[in-house]
Enzyme design. Structure first.
Site, PDB file in Angstrom:
ATOM      1  N   ALA A   1       0.748  -0.917  -0.285  1.00  0.00           N
ATOM      2  CA  ALA A   1       0.140  -0.155   0.213  1.00  0.00           C
ATOM      3  C   ALA A   1       0.579   1.484   0.226  1.00  0.00           C
ATOM      4  CB  ALA A   1      -0.969  -0.001   1.404  1.00  0.00           C
TER       5      ALA A   1
ATOM      6  N   GLY B   1      -0.486  -5.313   0.876  1.00  0.00           N
ATOM      7  CA  GLY B   1      -1.479  -4.690   0.524  1.00  0.00           C
ATOM      8  C   GLY B   1      -1.402  -5.808  -0.974  1.00  0.00           C
TER       9      GLY B   1
ATOM     10  N   GLU C   1      -2.014  -8.553  -0.079  1.00  0.00           N
ATOM     11  CA  GLU C   1      -3.900  -9.478  -0.632  1.00  0.00           C
ATOM     12  C   GLU C   1      -4.653  -9.065  -1.548  1.00  0.00           C
ATOM     13  OE1 GLU C   1      -4.185  -8.287   4.623  1.00  0.00           O
ATOM     14  OE2 GLU C   1      -3.140  -6.416   3.118  1.00  0.00           O
TER      15      GLU C   1
ATOM     16  N   GLU D   1       3.853  -5.481   7.926  1.00  0.00           N
ATOM     17  CA  GLU D   1       3.231  -4.415   8.141  1.00  0.00           C
ATOM     18  C   GLU D   1       3.498  -4.567   9.492  1.00  0.00           C
ATOM     19  OE1 GLU D   1       0.569  -5.817   4.734  1.00  0.00           O
ATOM     20  OE2 GLU D   1       1.647  -7.194   6.218  1.00  0.00           O
TER      21      GLU D   1
END
Length: 248
Positions: free
Chosen positions: A65, A108, A111, A131
């Protein structure tokens, strides 16, 4: 769909949509704008169901992200589930989804790949969820999707111990179904989609619904099969099969 996406390259075909994450200046990091644009793609696929191929520009899937954006988010944004709502929408798309991953698929990005129905990889693919090193957790599905995909032990190695899964490890764990040379990865992805596209679209949609239903679902199996048994597509396909066998 918009022809002026800033973070995506979109190639819409008769039976599929090919979406390339395209933020090369940021290793295709998933930004708020990319989230919005992917929602637009999902809306189109919900309206007119097609197969989806997700990949990344320049041999990187998505390096995570956008950290600069994450830094500014607080509890209000966390409760909005900005990334997780999109990834769950991807997961629930009517037709099968395929992620073709080469290079980094971190945070992300990983994911998003986990949310797809199928994954294939290039030899340089790396899946990871770093993370906790940034003071947060993988809160967009990894904590429950990854154990379902690869088992609790390997998932905890990734989520707690910071282990990255390279292409061979991802293949061994069942996270990806094949590893292909980088220069043939997209061709192989389309070959896989071609194979699925030859199946009944209704059968694919109902199979995905039943597989994704929580718990045991014999009644759902029966209801889905009842719909398919009455369909003209089933009758034509089985008739062709029997005629072909008789002629041999």
């Amino acid at each position: 769909m918009s022809a002026d996406f800033a973070t995506l390259l979109v190639d819409e075909r008769d039976d599929r949509i090919v979406v390339t994450l395209n933020r090369p200046e940021a290793r295709n990091a998933i930004s708020g704008q990319m989230i919005d644009e992917l929602h637009e793609v999902c809306a189109e696929l919900e309206r007119r169901p097609k197969l989806l191929l997700l990949t990344g520009h320049d041999r990187v899937f998505a390096g995570g992200a956008d950290i600069a954006e994450l830094l500014q988010r607080g509890s209000t944004e966390a409760l909005q589930g900005i990334n997780s709502r999109l990834f769950e929408r991807v997961r629930r798309l009517p037709m099968p989804t395929l992620a073709a991953v080469d290079g980094w698929a971190l945070g992300g990005g990983a994911e998003l790949a986990y949310a797809c129905d199928l994954r294939i990889a290039g030899p340089d693919a790396i899946f990871g969820n770093p993370e906790p090193g940034l003071g947060i957790l993988a809160a967009a599905g990894a904590c429950w999707r990854l154990p379902a995909l690869v088992g609790e032990s390997i998932a905890k190695q990734v989520l707690l111990a910071g282990r990255n899964l390279n292409a061979d490890a991802a293949l061994a764990a069942g996270l990806v179904m094949h590893v292909f040379p980088a220069d043939t990865l997209l061709d192989e992805a389309h070959a896989l989609l071609d194979r699925m596209a030859r199946s009944s679209a209704t059968a694919l949609r109902l199979t995905k619904l039943v597989v994704d239903s929580p718990g045991a679902h014999p009644v759902a199996d029966d209801l889905a099969q009842a719909v398919l048994f009455e369909g003209q597509d089933k009758k034509e396909r089985m008739t062709r099969f029997l005629e072909k066998r008789t002629s041999q």
